[in-house]
Design a protein around this motif. Structure first.
Motif, PDB file in Angstrom:
ATOM      1  N   THR A  24      71.739  15.801  30.912  1.00 15.96           N
ATOM      2  CA  THR A  24      72.284  17.006  31.532  1.00 15.96           C
ATOM      3  C   THR A  24      73.526  16.664  32.338  1.00 15.96           C
ATOM      4  O   THR A  24      73.580  15.629  33.022  1.00 15.96           O
ATOM      5  N   SER A  25      74.517  17.525  32.278  1.00 11.70           N
ATOM      6  CA  SER A  25      75.748  17.292  33.027  1.00 11.70           C
ATOM      7  C   SER A  25      75.518  17.591  34.494  1.00 11.70           C
ATOM      8  O   SER A  25      74.588  18.309  34.873  1.00 11.70           O
ATOM      9  N   ASP A  70      75.305  21.245  35.454  1.00 13.29           N
ATOM     10  CA  ASP A  70      74.100  22.012  35.107  1.00 13.29           C
ATOM     11  C   ASP A  70      72.831  21.441  35.710  1.00 13.29           C
ATOM     12  O   ASP A  70      71.743  21.945  35.426  1.00 13.29           O
ATOM     13  N   ASN A  85      73.554  21.459  26.828  1.00 11.95           N
ATOM     14  CA  ASN A  85      74.869  20.845  26.621  1.00 11.95           C
ATOM     15  C   ASN A  85      74.768  19.351  26.918  1.00 11.95           C
ATOM     16  O   ASN A  85      75.004  18.913  28.050  1.00 11.95           O
ATOM     17  N   ASP A  97      75.191  15.636  27.736  1.00 15.23           N
ATOM     18  CA  ASP A  97      76.275  14.910  28.402  1.00 15.23           C
ATOM     19  C   ASP A  97      75.808  13.454  28.585  1.00 15.23           C
ATOM     20  O   ASP A  97      74.728  13.210  29.111  1.00 15.23           O
ATOM     21  N   SER A 154      77.389  11.039  30.313  1.00 14.95           N
ATOM     22  CA  SER A 154      78.058  10.352  31.424  1.00 14.95           C
ATOM     23  C   SER A 154      77.086   9.473  32.203  1.00 14.95           C
ATOM     24  O   SER A 154      77.458   8.415  32.717  1.00 14.95           O
ATOM     25  N   PRO A 165      78.285  11.805  37.359  1.00 11.42           N
ATOM     26  CA  PRO A 165      76.824  11.937  37.318  1.00 11.42           C
ATOM     27  C   PRO A 165      76.199  11.768  38.697  1.00 11.42           C
ATOM     28  O   PRO A 165      76.631  10.933  39.491  1.00 11.42           O
TER      29      PRO A 165
END
Length: 277
Positions: A21-22, A25, A37, A39, A41, A238
């Protein structure tokens, strides 16, 4: 069984979702199993973390070395104890089983490791658990279930006990060896307390200690992040929650990948090794 399996699997899937999760979000994740979505990172941050990479390397070394020593010594001790003609066999078995219920304790163990000058070495992590009594008894019981005619025919051909063990007994004992190797590998991979008290050098730290400092203690030194999820020139950074989740997933993957290769031996080995006393 389906409900039990789901209850067991769901927390892992939730952590996986959290790791993908980004930062934008993260507050809206809730209880989900599929990231909307994805992610990566958090994983990029993990693979740049020098503490985690060092811990990964040291844990792999410890697991391979410790498992090899444990399996080899357990088999070499179990083989003579499986023979009825071993002098005073019951006495030796009693002495060994005694160690399952009584130990010297933490302070004598620490003083012993210190006197042997094993602090801050890999040997402090693998030698104290070189032989697991329970594993050895399981291997011994398995050896006792093998037909004695195999050894008798080898002795007629002039083979001694060492040759019989390594060329005849071990090759046909793959189920129990794989089972004991799995238990030992999981034990070494998950161990952290001995490394916490015996290892003080950062270059020798193991993965589970790194995870403990990241997840339980929340050490920002080991997280290597400001933890704010702020926007920079490369977007949202993050948060600690994302990095912790990614670290849990990354640390679990090797053991999860190891299980399928030994599962076919697991039930056969544990059932045969546990029935004959």
């Amino acid at each position: 069984l389906g409900i039990l399996g789901f209850c067991t699997l769901y927390p892992f899937l939730n952590v996986l979702t959290m790791s993908l999760t980004s930062a934008a979000d993260i507050a809206k994740v809730g209880l989900k199993i599929i990231p909307t979505n994805p992610d990566f990172s958090g994983y990029r941050k993990i693979f740049q973390n020098r503490y985690l990479l060092t811990g990964y390397k040291n844990t792999i070394i410890r697991t391979i070395l410790g498992t090899s020593i444990n399996v080899t010594l357990s088999a070499m001790l179990a083989y003579p104890l499986s023979k009825k003609y071993l002098p005073n066999r019951n006495f030796w078995i009693s002495i060994i089983v005694f160690t399952m219920f009584f130990s010297g304790g933490l302070i004598p163990s620490y003083l012993l490791i210190q006197k042997l000058k094993l602090n801050n070495t890999i040997w402090a992590l693998v030698l104290p658990s070189a032989i697991n009594t329970f594993n050895m008894i399981i291997v011994r019981n398995y050896f006792m279930s093998l037909p004695e005619e195999l050894e008798d025919s080898a002795k007629i051909d002039g083979a001694n006990d060492i040759i019989i063990l390594f060329t005849i007994i071990l090759p046909i004992s793959t189920p129990i060896i794989a089972t004991v190797a799995l238990w030992s590998a999981v034990g070494h991979w998950n161990a952290w307390f001995d490394a916490l008290i015996y290892i003080t050098k950062e270059e020798l730290i193991v993965l589970q200690v790194v995870l403990r400092k990241m997840i339980v203690e929340g050490s920002m030194q080991y997280l290597e992040t400001t933890g704010s999820g702020q926007v920079s020139e490369i977007g949202f950074q993050p948060t600690p929650e994302i990095i912790k989740s990614a670290a849990i997933i990354v640390s679990s993957i090797p053991i999860i990948m190891f299980y399928p290769f030994v599962q076919k031996y697991f039930i056969q080995g544990i059932m045969i090794g546990s029935l004959k006393g």
